[in-house]
Design an enzyme around this catalytic site. Structure first.
Site, PDB file in Angstrom:
ATOM      1  N   GLY A   1      -1.281 -25.547   9.088  1.00 49.22           N
ATOM      2  CA  GLY A   1      -0.143 -26.026   9.884  1.00 49.22           C
ATOM      3  C   GLY A   1      -0.162 -27.513  10.404  1.00 49.22           C
TER       4      GLY A   1
ATOM      5  N   ASP B   1      11.689 -30.589  14.046  1.00 47.38           N
ATOM      6  CA  ASP B   1      10.527 -29.578  13.664  1.00 47.38           C
ATOM      7  C   ASP B   1      10.844 -28.746  12.390  1.00 47.38           C
ATOM      8  OD1 ASP B   1       9.129 -30.511  15.790  1.00 47.38           O
ATOM      9  OD2 ASP B   1      10.159 -29.403  17.388  1.00 47.38           O
TER      10      ASP B   1
ATOM     11  N   ASN C   1      13.574 -33.491  19.465  1.00 44.38           N
ATOM     12  CA  ASN C   1      12.125 -33.894  19.538  1.00 44.38           C
ATOM     13  C   ASN C   1      12.350 -35.294  19.065  1.00 44.38           C
ATOM     14  OD1 ASN C   1      12.462 -33.859  16.670  1.00 44.38           O
ATOM     15  ND2 ASN C   1      10.447 -33.414  16.217  1.00 44.38           N
TER      16      ASN C   1
ATOM     17  N   SER D   1      -1.810 -35.798  22.413  1.00 43.71           N
ATOM     18  CA  SER D   1      -0.962 -35.779  21.649  1.00 43.71           C
ATOM     19  C   SER D   1      -1.368 -36.652  20.352  1.00 43.71           C
ATOM     20  CB  SER D   1       0.230 -36.658  21.917  1.00 43.71           C
ATOM     21  OG  SER D   1       1.061 -37.043  20.743  1.00 43.71           O
TER      22      SER D   1
ATOM     23  N   GLY E   1       6.826 -14.458  16.654  1.00 42.50           N
ATOM     24  CA  GLY E   1       7.104 -15.470  18.098  1.00 42.50           C
ATOM     25  C   GLY E   1       8.425 -15.779  18.221  1.00 42.50           C
TER      26      GLY E   1
ATOM     27  N   GLY F   1      10.225 -21.821  21.196  1.00 40.03           N
ATOM     28  CA  GLY F   1      10.672 -23.058  20.521  1.00 40.03           C
ATOM     29  C   GLY F   1      10.393 -23.382  19.433  1.00 40.03           C
ATOM     30  N   ALA F   2       9.147 -23.185  18.934  1.00 41.22           N
ATOM     31  CA  ALA F   2       8.586 -23.521  17.562  1.00 41.22           C
ATOM     32  C   ALA F   2       9.322 -22.430  16.705  1.00 41.22           C
ATOM     33  CB  ALA F   2       7.116 -23.284  17.625  1.00 41.22           C
TER      34      ALA F   2
ATOM     35  N   LYS G   1      11.542 -31.209  25.744  1.00 36.34           N
ATOM     36  CA  LYS G   1      12.419 -31.259  24.612  1.00 36.34           C
ATOM     37  C   LYS G   1      13.642 -30.907  25.165  1.00 36.34           C
ATOM     38  CE  LYS G   1       9.122 -30.289  20.929  1.00 36.34           C
ATOM     39  NZ  LYS G   1       8.698 -29.681  19.887  1.00 36.34           N
TER      40      LYS G   1
HETATM   41  P1  ATR Z   1       6.541 -22.694  21.749  1.00 37.31           P
HETATM   42  O1  ATR Z   1       7.723 -23.260  22.508  1.00 37.31           O
HETATM   43  O2  ATR Z   1       5.280 -23.752  21.368  1.00 37.31           O
HETATM   44  O3  ATR Z   1       6.794 -21.724  20.540  1.00 37.31           O
HETATM   45  P2  ATR Z   1       6.211 -20.776  23.867  1.00 37.31           P
HETATM   46  O4  ATR Z   1       7.683 -20.630  24.005  1.00 37.31           O
HETATM   47  O5  ATR Z   1       5.167 -20.764  24.943  1.00 37.31           O
HETATM   48  O6  ATR Z   1       5.695 -21.912  22.836  1.00 37.31           O
HETATM   49  O7  ATR Z   1       5.969 -19.247  23.034  1.00 37.31           O
HETATM   50  C1  ATR Z   1       4.664 -18.935  22.554  1.00 37.31           C
HETATM   51  C2  ATR Z   1       4.773 -17.713  21.753  1.00 37.31           C
HETATM   52  O8  ATR Z   1       3.749 -16.901  21.682  1.00 37.31           O
HETATM   53  C3  ATR Z   1       5.845 -16.522  22.179  1.00 37.31           C
HETATM   54  O9  ATR Z   1       6.502 -16.007  21.373  1.00 37.31           O
HETATM   55  C4  ATR Z   1       4.777 -15.572  22.988  1.00 37.31           C
HETATM   56  O10 ATR Z   1       5.291 -14.164  23.111  1.00 37.31           O
HETATM   57  P3  ATR Z   1       6.117 -13.911  24.469  1.00 37.31           P
HETATM   58  O11 ATR Z   1       7.362 -14.328  24.106  1.00 37.31           O
HETATM   59  O12 ATR Z   1       5.996 -12.151  24.476  1.00 37.31           O
HETATM   60  O13 ATR Z   1       5.468 -14.563  25.559  1.00 37.31           O
HETATM   61  C5  ATR Z   1       3.643 -15.597  21.888  1.00 37.31           C
HETATM   62  N1  ATR Z   1       2.452 -15.090  22.591  1.00 37.31           N
HETATM   63  C6  ATR Z   1       1.655 -15.735  23.503  1.00 37.31           C
HETATM   64  N2  ATR Z   1       0.578 -15.010  23.824  1.00 37.31           N
HETATM   65  C7  ATR Z   1       0.805 -13.708  23.035  1.00 37.31           C
HETATM   66  C8  ATR Z   1      -0.039 -12.569  22.744  1.00 37.31           C
HETATM   67  N3  ATR Z   1      -1.145 -12.626  23.603  1.00 37.31           N
HETATM   68  N4  ATR Z   1       0.581 -11.759  21.915  1.00 37.31           N
HETATM   69  C9  ATR Z   1       1.397 -11.921  21.320  1.00 37.31           C
HETATM   70  N5  ATR Z   1       2.238 -13.015  21.491  1.00 37.31           N
HETATM   71  C10 ATR Z   1       1.977 -13.842  22.206  1.00 37.31           C
END
Ligand code: ATR
Length: 301
Positions: free
Chosen positions: A268, A116, A100, A28, A142, A145-146, A79
């Site tokens: 970012g 966030d 958070n 972190s 995506g 959570g983010a 979280k």
């Molecule tokens: P966070 O909470 O930090 O957003 P997460 O919940 O692990 O992390 O989400 C990661 C994101 O990256 C998800 O939208 C994931 O898509 P899936 O829901 O299909 O898993 C996306 N992601 C991870 N690997 C990927 C890949 N190879 N191609 C496209 N999207 C990907």
């Protein structure tokens, strides 16, 4: 260039206490970030890493008032546990389903917030002052959570439409159903549309870029050690702002591709820096500033 922080004060027995709770926590950057501000503003306070395993997180969070902590940040994977543990939730955290930032109030109650989405918006606005959410559709890649924090922030800032694309469609649809419902607008006839949030299939993701005013990557793709985000930008207007919430590397392949075709880009790191501001102000009583020197200092760590 090495950044130095002057005005360092040693903490006393009266020091104000806060920290960041997560598992693991060694990576972190928040202690470095808050430590910079504590030194800069000459505050008698400490912000420490709190390595807490998920099965002990509830116990640790409940112990904050007894330990004299003014609160803490909460990071992955705690979280949602924090969301379930706090005594009171602010409306934004309630919609995000995640906390958070915890503030211990005067009565010793745990108040959960989520900054966030605030951090995301402040970063984008600071990096591109001309941009406004109201100006056009936003594309969010995506559905983790983010993404949830980013979508809430964009809807609250007045985005007319949020197009959500995710490799796993079911996750995007769940997020749209949770967040997008807009009682005033009614639902469209398209079953993939829920209020202002539209889910676009992964296979047709490039068509979602047509006419967009903003593109945000919230996936892990493009992070150091991961492949680049698989997204051709041909359909994206060159006026659209492109933001990646990944900050290691600072210039992801997505941002490099966007910059090369003339799009304005925002990296970012500022989301991390800006999301920290409300907590610092609540715990330590000073509204902290995000500056280029702070950004360098945090990136060097
Ligand atoms: P966070 O909470 O930090 O957003 P997460 O919940 O692990 O992390 O989400 C990661 C994101 O990256 C998800 O939208 C994931 O898509 P899936 O829901 O299909 O898993 C996306 N992601 C991870 N690997 C990927 C890949 N190879 N191609 C496209 N999207 C990907």
């Amino acid at each position: 260039m090495t950044t130095t922080v002057t005005n360092r004060v040693m903490i006393t027995g009266k020091a104000k206490l806060a920290g960041v709770m997560g598992w693991p926590i060694g990576h972190s950057r928040s202690p470095r970030l808050h430590g910079y501000w504590l030194a800069q503003y000459g505050i008698d306070g400490a912000y420490v890493p709190l390595a807490v395993a998920p099965d002990r997180a509830e116990q640790a969070i409940r112990a904050l008032p007894a330990l004299g902590f003014r609160g803490c940040n909460v990071t992955v994977p705690l979280k949602e546990i924090a969301f379930r543990t706090v005594d009171l939730l602010d409306p934004v955290a309630r919609r995000m389903g995640a906390v958070n930032t915890i503030v211990v109030d005067e009565d010793g109650a745990l108040v959960g917030g989520n900054t966030d989405g605030f951090g995301f918006l402040e970063n984008v606005k600071a990096g591109c002052p001309d941009w406004s959410a109201e100006r056009g559709p936003a594309v969010v890649v995506g559905a983790g959570g983010a993404a949830r924090a980013v979508v809430v922030a964009l809807l609250d800032a007045g985005a007319p439409e949020v197009r959500l694309i995710n490799r796993t469609a079911a996750r995007a649809e769940e997020l749209a159903a949770d967040l997008g419902a807009d009682p005033g607008a009614g639902l469209g006839s398209d079953p993939a549309t829920t209020g202002r949030v539209t889910v676009v299939d992964w296979v047709s993701r490039e068509t979602a870029l047509d006419g967009a005013g903003l593109l945000v990557n919230t996936t892990t793709q493009g992070m150091a050690g991961q492949p680049p985000l698989d997204l051709r930008l041909d359909a994206l207007p060159v006026s659209a702002l492109v933001n990646d919430i990944v900050y290691a590397p600072l210039e992801t392949p997505l941002l490099a591709a966007a910059r090369a075709r003339g799009n304005p880009v925002v990296d970012g790191i500022g989301m991390l820096l800006h999301q920290a501001r409300p907590g610092f102000q609540a715990w330590f009583g000073v509204e902290p500033q995000v500056t280029p020197d702070l950004t360098r200092f945090v990136l060097e760590g």
